[in-house]
Design an enzyme around this catalytic site. Structure first.
Site, short mmCIF file in Angstrom:
data_model
loop_
_atom_site.label_atom_id
_atom_site.label_comp_id
_atom_site.label_asym_id
_atom_site.label_seq_id
_atom_site.Cartn_x
_atom_site.Cartn_y
_atom_site.Cartn_z
N HIS A 1 5.73 1.56 5.53
CA HIS A 1 4.46 1.41 6.26
C HIS A 1 4.63 0.26 7.25
O HIS A 1 5.08 -0.83 6.87
CB HIS A 1 3.30 1.05 5.32
CG HIS A 1 2.97 2.11 4.31
ND1 HIS A 1 2.48 3.35 4.65
CD2 HIS A 1 3.04 2.10 2.95
CE1 HIS A 1 2.27 4.05 3.54
NE2 HIS A 1 2.60 3.32 2.51
N TYR B 1 -2.04 -6.00 2.64
CA TYR B 1 -1.34 -4.96 1.86
C TYR B 1 -0.95 -5.50 0.49
O TYR B 1 -1.17 -4.87 -0.55
CB TYR B 1 -0.10 -4.47 2.63
CG TYR B 1 0.49 -3.24 2.04
CD1 TYR B 1 0.07 -1.97 2.46
CD2 TYR B 1 1.43 -3.30 1.02
CE1 TYR B 1 0.58 -0.82 1.88
CE2 TYR B 1 1.94 -2.16 0.44
CZ TYR B 1 1.52 -0.93 0.88
OH TYR B 1 2.02 0.21 0.29
N HIS C 1 4.94 -0.25 -6.69
CA HIS C 1 3.79 -0.41 -7.56
C HIS C 1 3.58 0.79 -8.48
O HIS C 1 2.53 0.86 -9.16
CB HIS C 1 2.52 -0.67 -6.72
CG HIS C 1 2.10 0.52 -5.88
ND1 HIS C 1 0.86 1.09 -6.00
CD2 HIS C 1 2.76 1.27 -4.96
CE1 HIS C 1 0.75 2.11 -5.16
NE2 HIS C 1 1.90 2.23 -4.53
N HIS D 1 -7.16 5.86 0.27
CA HIS D 1 -7.77 5.86 -1.07
C HIS D 1 -8.59 4.60 -1.35
O HIS D 1 -8.43 3.91 -2.35
CB HIS D 1 -6.80 6.20 -2.19
CG HIS D 1 -5.58 5.32 -2.37
ND1 HIS D 1 -5.63 3.96 -2.38
CD2 HIS D 1 -4.29 5.66 -2.58
CE1 HIS D 1 -4.41 3.49 -2.59
NE2 HIS D 1 -3.59 4.48 -2.71
N HIS E 1 9.88 6.56 -3.64
CA HIS E 1 8.58 6.42 -4.30
C HIS E 1 7.85 7.74 -4.09
O HIS E 1 7.85 8.28 -2.99
CB HIS E 1 7.84 5.25 -3.64
CG HIS E 1 6.43 5.04 -4.03
ND1 HIS E 1 5.96 5.24 -5.31
CD2 HIS E 1 5.36 4.60 -3.31
CE1 HIS E 1 4.67 4.94 -5.35
NE2 HIS E 1 4.28 4.57 -4.15
N ASP F 1 1.83 9.92 -0.01
CA ASP F 1 2.00 9.49 1.39
C ASP F 1 3.47 9.47 1.79
O ASP F 1 3.79 9.49 2.99
CB ASP F 1 1.32 8.13 1.66
CG ASP F 1 1.69 7.05 0.68
OD1 ASP F 1 1.93 7.35 -0.51
OD2 ASP F 1 1.74 5.88 1.08
N ASP G 1 7.11 0.78 -0.14
CA ASP G 1 5.83 0.09 0.01
C ASP G 1 5.99 -1.43 0.15
O ASP G 1 5.19 -2.08 0.83
CB ASP G 1 4.93 0.36 -1.20
CG ASP G 1 4.22 1.71 -1.13
OD1 ASP G 1 4.14 2.29 -0.04
OD2 ASP G 1 3.75 2.17 -2.18
N GLU H 1 4.59 8.62 -4.46
CA GLU H 1 3.18 8.75 -4.05
C GLU H 1 3.12 9.70 -2.85
O GLU H 1 4.00 9.69 -1.98
CB GLU H 1 2.59 7.37 -3.71
CG GLU H 1 1.08 7.44 -3.62
CD GLU H 1 0.38 6.07 -3.71
OE1 GLU H 1 1.05 5.03 -3.77
OE2 GLU H 1 -0.87 6.08 -3.72
FE1 FEO Z 1 2.49 3.72 -3.00
FE2 FEO Z 1 2.78 4.05 0.35
O1 FEO Z 1 2.56 4.61 -1.38
#
Ligand code: FEO
Length: 396
Positions: free
Chosen positions: A223, A192, A145, A25, A79, A83, A164, A81
Site C-alpha cells: 500500500h 496505518y 497482521h 472496512h 498475505h 485486497d 502491509d 487478505e
Molecule cells: Fe491486511 Fe492490505 O491487507
C-alpha cells in the site's frame, strides 16, 4: 498503454491505484488506496502479490505490457487478505502452471477463501527461491497482521516486499517516498500503523529485527509509496511505535446530547493546555475514528466523555470504545467524564472500557447532573491541569 514503472532492474510496479476509495472496512481513506503488486522478470518470472478483484483487468494489462501473463512461474502471496489476493483466481486462469508461494497459514486461508486447489509451494522462515540472477528469501511475520503474513526479500536488488507493513493509504502518481511530500507520507504511515498494527505492538520489535538483518535499498509495501530515501526514518518510527513510545500530549474524545458534556470537554481542554501539554479535541460526530486513533498513537493521555443515555454511553461512544478495546493501546493514562439527567451510567461505563483497553485509569469524579455550575466548571479545568502534570511526571 499503462504507465508501468521499473523500480529496479527487472522489477516492475504493476499494481492498481484506487483513487476514489474512501473507506477500507471502516478505516477512512481520504487520500484513496493503492494495491501494490510487483513483477520480477528474471530467468524465472515472479509476481509479488495481486490486487483487489475489481482491479484484475488493470493488473493484467500492466503485466501484459511486460510479459505474457502465461509465463509467470511463481505468484508470491505474502498475505491473503482480499485486497491482495482476490485477483489470484483470475490470474491463475491466465497462468495455470504458476506455483503459489505462501506460508502454511496462507495456504489454509487461500483454500478457505477461494475453494480452489493450486500448485502451492509452502515456505517457512529462512526459505529461499532461486529466480536466476537473484533469489527471494522469505521472512515470516505472523500476526502482522494476519497469521499468514510474511515479507519477501529480493537479493541483489535488496528490496523488501513487506506487504502491509510500512504501508500507507495514499494515492500518488509517483511511486517513491522522495518524489512525494514526505510529511504526508509519514502521516499516512502513522495512521496505518495506528489503525492496523497497534494491537500487535509487542511483535513489531521481533519483525524489525529480522528485516534489519538484510541490506535494504528499498522497502516496497503493498500500500502506498516505496521507501528508498527515508528507509531509516520509517524503521525508526516503527521501532518507536512498537516500543510504546509516547509524548505528553492528550486527546479528548467526546459526544454530547445537549452541550453539557461538550462544555465539560472544552473546560478540561483549557486545563490540560494550562498544565503545559498539547491537546486535541475530537467530537465523535465530526472526527473520523481513524484520525482519532492516529492522534492517540503518540499521545500519552486520553480523556473520554459522553452524556448518559439509557443508563449508558451514547451509541457513537459505544462504537469508539469497542474499537479502542480491540486496539489495546499501550502506555496510556486515561479518564472519563460526562453529564447526565435523572440517572448516570456513562462515566462508569467509559471507565470500565478504558480499563479493558489496557489504559491506566485516573479517577476524575467528573460526572455532573444536568449542567455543571461554576464550581463544576472549575473542577473540569483543574482536573485537566492535574492530568497534564501527571502525564508529564511519567515522562520524567
Ligand atoms: Fe491486511 Fe492490505 O491487507
Amino acid at each position: 498503454m499503462m504507465h508501468n514503472i521499473e523500480i529496479a532492474q527487472g522489477v516492475y510496479s504493476v499494481g492498481a491505484v484506487d483513487w476514489t476509495m474512501r473507506n477500507f472496512h471502516g478505516y477512512e481513506t481520504p487520500r484513496g488506496i493503492t494495491y501494490n503488486a510487483y513483477l520480477i522478470v528474471d530467468e524465472k518470472i515472479c509476481l509479488i502479490d495481486t490486487v483487489k478483484a475489481p482491479f484484475t483487468k488493470e493488473l493484467l494489462e500492466r503485466i501484459s505490457q511486460i510479459i505474457d501473463p502465461s509465463r509467470i512461474d511463481y505468484i508470491v502471496c505474502n498475505h491473503t487478505e482480499p485486497d491482495h489476493s482476490s485477483a489470484l483466481p483470475a490470474i491463475m486462469e491466465k497462468a495455470p502452471q504458476a506455483k503459489v508461494v505462501l506460508t502454511s497459514q496462507g495456504k489454509e486461508s487461500i483454500l478457505k477463501h477461494y475453494h480452489k486447489e493450486y500448485d502451492f509451494l509452502v515456505v517457512k522462515e529462512g526459505d529461499s527461491l532461486e529466480l536466476g540472477r537473484n533469489k527471494l528469501k522469505f521472512i515470516t511475520m505472523p500476526m502482522l497482521h494476519w497469521p499468514d503474513s510474511m515479507a519477501s526479500y529480493l537479493t541483489g536488488e535488496e528490496i523488501l516486499f513487506s506487504n502491509d507493513a510500512f504501508g500507507q493509504h495514499i494515492c500518488t502518481s509517483k511511486r517513491f517516498d522522495d518524489e512525494n511530500v514526505i510529511t504526508d507520507i509519514m502521516h499516512e504511515a502513522s495512521k496505518y500503523y495506528a489503525n492496523i498494527l497497534m494491537p500487535y505492538n509487542r511483535l513489531i520489535g521481533k519483525a524489525l529485527g529480522k528485516a534489519e538483518t538484510v541490506p535494504l535499498k528499498m522497502i516496497a509495501p503493498s500500500h502506498g509509496i516505496i521507501w528508498r530515501t527515508h528507509i531509516q526514518d520509517i524503521l525508526k518510527k516503527y521501532e518507536q511505535w512498537g516500543s510504546g513510545y509516547h509524548d505528553d500530549s492528550v486527546i479528548i474524545v467526546y459526544d454530547s446530547m445537549w452541550g453539557a458534556t461538550e462544555d465539560m470537554a472544552r473546560r478540561i481542554l483549557e486545563g490540560v493546555a494550562a498544565g503545559g501539554s498539547s491537546v486535541k479535541l475530537h467530537r465523535l460526530t465530526t472526527s473520523s475514528l481513524s484520525d482519532i486513533i492516529n492522534d492517540l498513537l503518540e499521545a500519552g493521555g486520553i480523556i473520554v466523555g459522553s452524556s448518559t443515555q439509557h443508563n449508558d454511553v451514547l451509541s457513537t461512544m459505544g462504537g469508539f470504545l469497542t474499537y479502542l478495546k480491540g486496539l489495546q493501546p499501550v502506555n496510556k493514562i486515561g479518564a472519563a467524564f460526562g453529564a447526565y439527567g435523572w440517572a448516570g451510567g456513562a462515566q462508569k461505563s467509559i471507565e470500565e472500557s478504558l480499563k479493558a483497553s489496557g489504559i491506566a485509569l485516573e479517577s476524575s469524579e467528573l460526572a455532573f447532573k444536568w449542567v455543571a455550575d461554576k464550581e463544576g466548571q472549575d473542577r473540569c479545568f483543574s482536573f485537566g491541569m492535574e492530568f497534564a502534570k501527571k502525564l508529564q511526571a511519567t515522562k520524567e
